[in-house]
Design an enzyme around this catalytic site. Sequence first.
Site, PDB file in Angstrom:
ATOM      1  N   CYS A 124      29.556 -59.998 -16.644  1.00 26.23           N
ATOM      2  CA  CYS A 124      28.093 -60.046 -16.435  1.00 26.23           C
ATOM      3  C   CYS A 124      27.510 -61.295 -16.418  1.00 26.23           C
ATOM      4  O   CYS A 124      27.558 -62.215 -16.935  1.00 26.23           O
ATOM      5  CB  CYS A 124      27.517 -59.207 -17.707  1.00 26.23           C
ATOM      6  SG  CYS A 124      25.676 -59.314 -17.615  1.00 26.23           S
ATOM      7  N   GLY A 125      26.927 -61.334 -14.936  1.00 24.17           N
ATOM      8  CA  GLY A 125      26.273 -62.683 -14.689  1.00 24.17           C
ATOM      9  C   GLY A 125      25.233 -63.012 -15.642  1.00 24.17           C
ATOM     10  O   GLY A 125      25.144 -64.355 -15.950  1.00 24.17           O
ATOM     11  N   HIS A 126      24.435 -62.257 -16.216  1.00 27.91           N
ATOM     12  CA  HIS A 126      23.182 -62.484 -16.997  1.00 27.91           C
ATOM     13  C   HIS A 126      23.875 -62.944 -18.448  1.00 27.91           C
ATOM     14  O   HIS A 126      23.233 -63.973 -19.097  1.00 27.91           O
ATOM     15  CB  HIS A 126      22.463 -61.205 -17.387  1.00 27.91           C
ATOM     16  CG  HIS A 126      21.766 -60.966 -16.183  1.00 27.91           C
ATOM     17  ND1 HIS A 126      20.715 -61.761 -15.581  1.00 27.91           N
ATOM     18  CD2 HIS A 126      21.778 -59.997 -15.309  1.00 27.91           C
ATOM     19  CE1 HIS A 126      20.338 -61.051 -14.347  1.00 27.91           C
ATOM     20  NE2 HIS A 126      20.861 -59.847 -14.235  1.00 27.91           N
ATOM     21  N   CYS A 127      24.989 -62.301 -18.732  1.00 36.92           N
ATOM     22  CA  CYS A 127      25.452 -62.717 -19.944  1.00 36.92           C
ATOM     23  C   CYS A 127      26.165 -64.310 -19.888  1.00 36.92           C
ATOM     24  O   CYS A 127      26.116 -65.075 -21.006  1.00 36.92           O
ATOM     25  CB  CYS A 127      26.713 -61.805 -20.401  1.00 36.92           C
ATOM     26  SG  CYS A 127      26.310 -60.063 -20.481  1.00 36.92           S
TER      27      CYS A 127
END
Length: 558
Positions: A124-127
């Site tokens: 996950c990019g946001h993670c």
Amino acid sequence: STTEGSRLSSGINAEYGVDTNKGDNGRILEFFGIKKEMGDVARIILLGEGVDKYAPDFTELSEENLAKFASDYLAGNLKKHLNSEEIPDDWDSKPVKVLVGKNFADVAYNSEKDVLVEFYAPWCGHCKALAPEYAKAATALKDEGSEIRLAKVDATEHKKLGERFGVRGYPTLKFFVDGKEKEYNGGRKSPDIVSWLKKKTGDPCKVVTSKDAVDTEVEISHFTVLAAFSDRSSAAGAAYTAVASDTDGVVFMVTDDAALMAEFGLADGGVVAVRDFADEEPRVAMTGDVTAESLATFVSANRLPSVVEFSDETAPTIFGGDIKSHFLVFSDSTSETNKAVLATFRKVSKGVAGKMICVFVDTNKGDNGRILEFFGIKKEMGDVARIILLGEGVDKYAPDFTELSEENLAKFASDYLAGNLKKHLNSEEIPDDWDSKPVKVLVGKNFADVAYNSEKDVLVEFYAPWCGHCKQLAPIYDELGEKYKDHPSIVIAKMDSTANEVEDINIRGFPTIKFFPKGTENKVVDYNGGRTFEDFVSFLDGTHDEAAEDKKEAKDEL
């Protein structure tokens, strides 16, 4: 082992072997937490609302062991199995603790320490963006000697934990206090995380005695609230403390220092907002009685500039506030018209303060691509205005003008506030060849005519061009279209939901498939079945009832 298992059919609905050497079986191996190097492994599952899994206490798959495993299951003597990695030796060695199934309860439900837990996905990019900020927050709290701990759990590896705590997207953060969970709804920067946690576990107000302390906070966060109370147990003082606790992203300061009160023109019980927004008053004094409701309204109306620029940093404040009506202007910051348009927008914003949040979206910034796509706006369109209302979904409103003059923008806002505007739905133009291929191409403008045709059963895929799952489905869906291209009453269709919208149909993920049965008045059936060619055919040639879909859904979970 499948030979042994085949002798145990009494009371078991089905026995089957899974080849761990086949790459296509990766998803089912992941679901069971099984790896090829584990060798021969046995499991039993029970399909219900979910999937209950059972694991044996042996490794040798002898006839005797397998028979006892089955008989113990049928007698109800087995305990459900939850996937879990072994607890890493270094799980506690870093500021952010590493949780797995086996140590989650001991850490999250520790009565002596409050714990913020991030449920994340490695891809996950946001993670990935949150990770350094999360680590900084954990380090800052540790250095302060705080008892608050930060932890993380890979929810793709520990699916049961994710399901248990309602994880629907990544990252999801939950705060565990005295064994009870709370939703984390603070910011994603280190100072925001620390501030939110401190507010939830101690005095939400910061006691100050000097102007330097106030100035330092304003320099960091651009906005703070200062109140003067000789007695915080008063009704106004209690209201101030309560709003401070409930309001995320704002530091609430309190003082009883006479010199500081004089500096900010505060009498006992007075409240002032202090900020450093460009072209804005640096101090705004609150008028009227200090109640929880009036104070919350005052903070909401003043915590942002009259026009705030949209960014990853400001988005949580914009969308997470109490004001759900947002007035947006899209403009290229490098264009010749930008400065004049923003100056005009700021004038108009004064008239809607406290009623709408006014937002500038820079169409020249690549990071804003997704929000432009959501509104169906392109940079070459120039200066554009929109209004949105946040509710269960997002209602959008578009003006009937192109010139962003003060008069036009002011009337647009007043018409919206008066309830005189009709919702705007994005739609591409109808393609000339929309009906030329087996899979019909729908847009907003022709959707109702096709999907709600009372003489046709219509299956519609709502997709996104960039969606990997949609791309995987495409050849199957094309094959489906080919099968039914000459059918007198079945239509296979698709719609790009990033560019087109339909009233009363909210799409929350891709691909979403819905069925529109003939002979009904605008009825919509959610298709929850399998995604193979055979699954679709079975559904379309069958009765289209919910029971048929439920059977497919149980299969899909595996």
